[in-house]
Design an enzyme around this catalytic site. Structure first.
Site, PDB file in Angstrom:
ATOM      1  CB  CYS A 182      70.562  82.080   5.993  1.00 49.28           C
ATOM      2  SG  CYS A 182      71.082  83.517   5.047  1.00 49.28           S
ATOM      3  CG  HIS A 215      74.540  77.969   6.854  1.00 43.44           C
ATOM      4  ND1 HIS A 215      73.193  77.929   6.540  1.00 43.44           N
ATOM      5  CD2 HIS A 215      74.915  79.269   6.688  1.00 43.44           C
ATOM      6  CE1 HIS A 215      72.787  79.145   6.201  1.00 43.44           C
ATOM      7  NE2 HIS A 215      73.818  79.973   6.277  1.00 43.44           N
ATOM      8  CD  GLU A 263      78.504  74.924   8.601  1.00 47.32           C
ATOM      9  OE1 GLU A 263      77.564  74.147   8.821  1.00 47.32           O
ATOM     10  OE2 GLU A 263      78.588  75.627   7.560  1.00 47.32           O
ATOM     11  CE  LYS A 278      73.042  77.544   2.284  1.00 47.29           C
ATOM     12  NZ  LYS A 278      73.014  76.517   3.357  1.00 47.29           N
ATOM     13  CG  HIS A 310      72.187  80.644   0.748  1.00 40.95           C
ATOM     14  ND1 HIS A 310      71.050  80.334   1.471  1.00 40.95           N
ATOM     15  CD2 HIS A 310      73.029  81.245   1.629  1.00 40.95           C
ATOM     16  CE1 HIS A 310      71.204  80.731   2.721  1.00 40.95           C
ATOM     17  NE2 HIS A 310      72.401  81.287   2.836  1.00 40.95           N
ATOM     18  CG  PHE A 369      73.592  87.910   7.024  1.00 41.72           C
ATOM     19  CD1 PHE A 369      74.842  87.351   7.185  1.00 41.72           C
ATOM     20  CD2 PHE A 369      73.282  88.505   5.812  1.00 41.72           C
ATOM     21  CE1 PHE A 369      75.781  87.378   6.166  1.00 41.72           C
ATOM     22  CE2 PHE A 369      74.213  88.535   4.775  1.00 41.72           C
ATOM     23  CZ  PHE A 369      75.463  87.974   4.957  1.00 41.72           C
TER      24      PHE A 369
END
Length: 405
Positions: free
Chosen positions: A165, A297, A308, A329, A334, A393
């Site tokens: 990502c 994010h 976050e 998003k 996403h 990830f």
């Protein structure tokens, strides 16, 4: 702060669930429109997740010839369309010396996943013993980068970044460093992704981080992320090179930093994210108080949003309460490897138009996300500098800092 050349953004292009170009995408973001809806893919009824930020009504034959389509997976098509808009706006001629030194860095996570999925079906389900001879060049992760370089005769540094990502942010950050260092006068950069196929969604279902109904970042009742697809491409250009030819400068890329959590393969670390945030500020030579907006994010998962917000709070201290932070998003989904590129458009809108994209789908405050997340409606506000976060990830973090031109 690192020395070197200043870096301008002189072109932007996109195709995503909100729009087929930058103006329509920004208009949708300003309206808080949701591009997430029912998926139109084969065997969708076999999926437990049946929604996504899909580019609906897309006709590939309206844009490319049959011969081209034998080589272009959907993610490559999206990258080429975004690059076409970006280079058109920049108005650059890459013939001669400029093309020899300029390059392309794009991010993607899945690459030609649709092509792979379709051919697995052909071989394993339908029992076919042969596949098209161009399957490998069609599905490889660097296909989009290579075709963009060929389209515009870009013979300088060119490669693909695949860091889940964070792919787009890593790609754009590395392109920024290329221009700032003098390694290239112009770089095309961004990201592209098209993972909305049966195999792509079925794999993500296994993680149990997907929502069946909506993406609601930072909201107490959030139920997970929603996948999207599309691309965004930007022209990064050495500042004086852009000024000398009278180019319109959309914004300045001022800093970039990346970090690794070196912890868990899926669980994010607030410390790793904070180091990327403070590193980007340091690289840009900006105090925390200079930042007015952060494009988060903000995946809509319980762990990411909480982590976050903690990272932002720790990085900015008391200023965190005055910051605006939103996740787009919830509107476009996403885009995995392409997500940071599309989200950078919201940063340009904040800097150029004074419009802060909202976090739509917000229902109830989460005590662990007690920041100004610009809930549900866009906001008019003048900001001089912004950040764009990407946390992947594998614990790979990448943060960009932009300033108004």
């Amino acid at each position: 702060m690192s020395g070197g050349y200043r870096v301008a953004i002189t072109g932007a292009g996109t195709i995503n669930a909100l729009g087929r170009d930058v103006p329509s995408t920004l208009a949708a973001m300003a309206e808080g429109r949701c591009g997430i809806g029912p998926l139109d893919i084969p065997d969708v009824e076999r999926l437990s997740i049946q929604i996504g930020g899909q580019v609906q009504g897309y006709d590939e034959e309206a844009h490319f010839t049959r011969q081209q389509l034998s080589l272009y997976d959907r993610f490559t098509q999206f990258a080429l369309l975004a690059a076409r808009e970006a280079t058109g706006q920049a108005g650059l001629d890459f013939s001669g010396e400029l093309g020899l030194r300029s390059g392309v860095i794009l991010g993607t996570s899945g690459g030609g996943l649709r092509t792979q999925d379709e051919n697995f079906r052909a071989v394993y389900e339908e029992g076919k013993n042969r596949v098209h001879p161009f399957i490998v060049p069609k599905l490889m992760n660097n296909a989009a980068t290579s075709h963009v370089s060929m389209e515009y005769g870009l013979m300088g540094p060119s490669f693909t970044v695949s860091t889940a990502c964070a792919s787009s942010n890593h790609a754009m950050g590395l392109a920024f460093q290329m221009v700032r260092s003098g390694a290239a006068p112009v770089m095309l950069t961004g990201g592209s992704e098209s993972m909305l196929c049966f195999g792509g969604i079925k794999a993500w279902e296994g993680l149990r981080v997907m929502s069946k109904d909506a993406c609601r970042p930072f909201s107490l009742g959030r139920t997970g992320m929603v996948q999207g697809e599309g691309a965004a491409v930007f022209v990064l250009e050495e500042w004086e090179h852009a000024r000398a030819r009278g180019a319109e400068i959309l914004a300045e890329v001022a800093g970039f930093a990346m970090s690794s959590d070196a912890g868990d393969i899926v669980t994010p670390s607030a410390e790793g994210a904070e180091r990327a945030i403070t590193g980007a500020l340091c690289d840009a030579g900006l105090p925390g108080e200079a930042i007015g907006y952060i494009n988060a994010h903000g995946t809509g998962t319980a762990a990411n949003d909480r982590t976050e917000c903690r990272a932002v709070s720790e990085a900015f201290g008391a200023h965190a309460e005055r910051l605006m932070i939103s996740s787009t998003k919830a509107m476009h989904g996403h885009l995995i490897g392409g997500t940071g590129a599309v989200e950078l458009l919201a940063c340009l809108m904040a800097l150029r138009d004074g419009v802060i994209a909202p976090t739509i789908g917000y229902e109830e405050p989460d005590p662990d996300c007690a920041l100004d997340v610009v809930p549900n409606e866009a906001r008019q506000a003048r900001v001089g500098a912004v950040l764009s976060n990407a946390f992947a990830f594998g614990g790979l973090n990448a943060v960009l800092a932009l300033k108004a031109a």
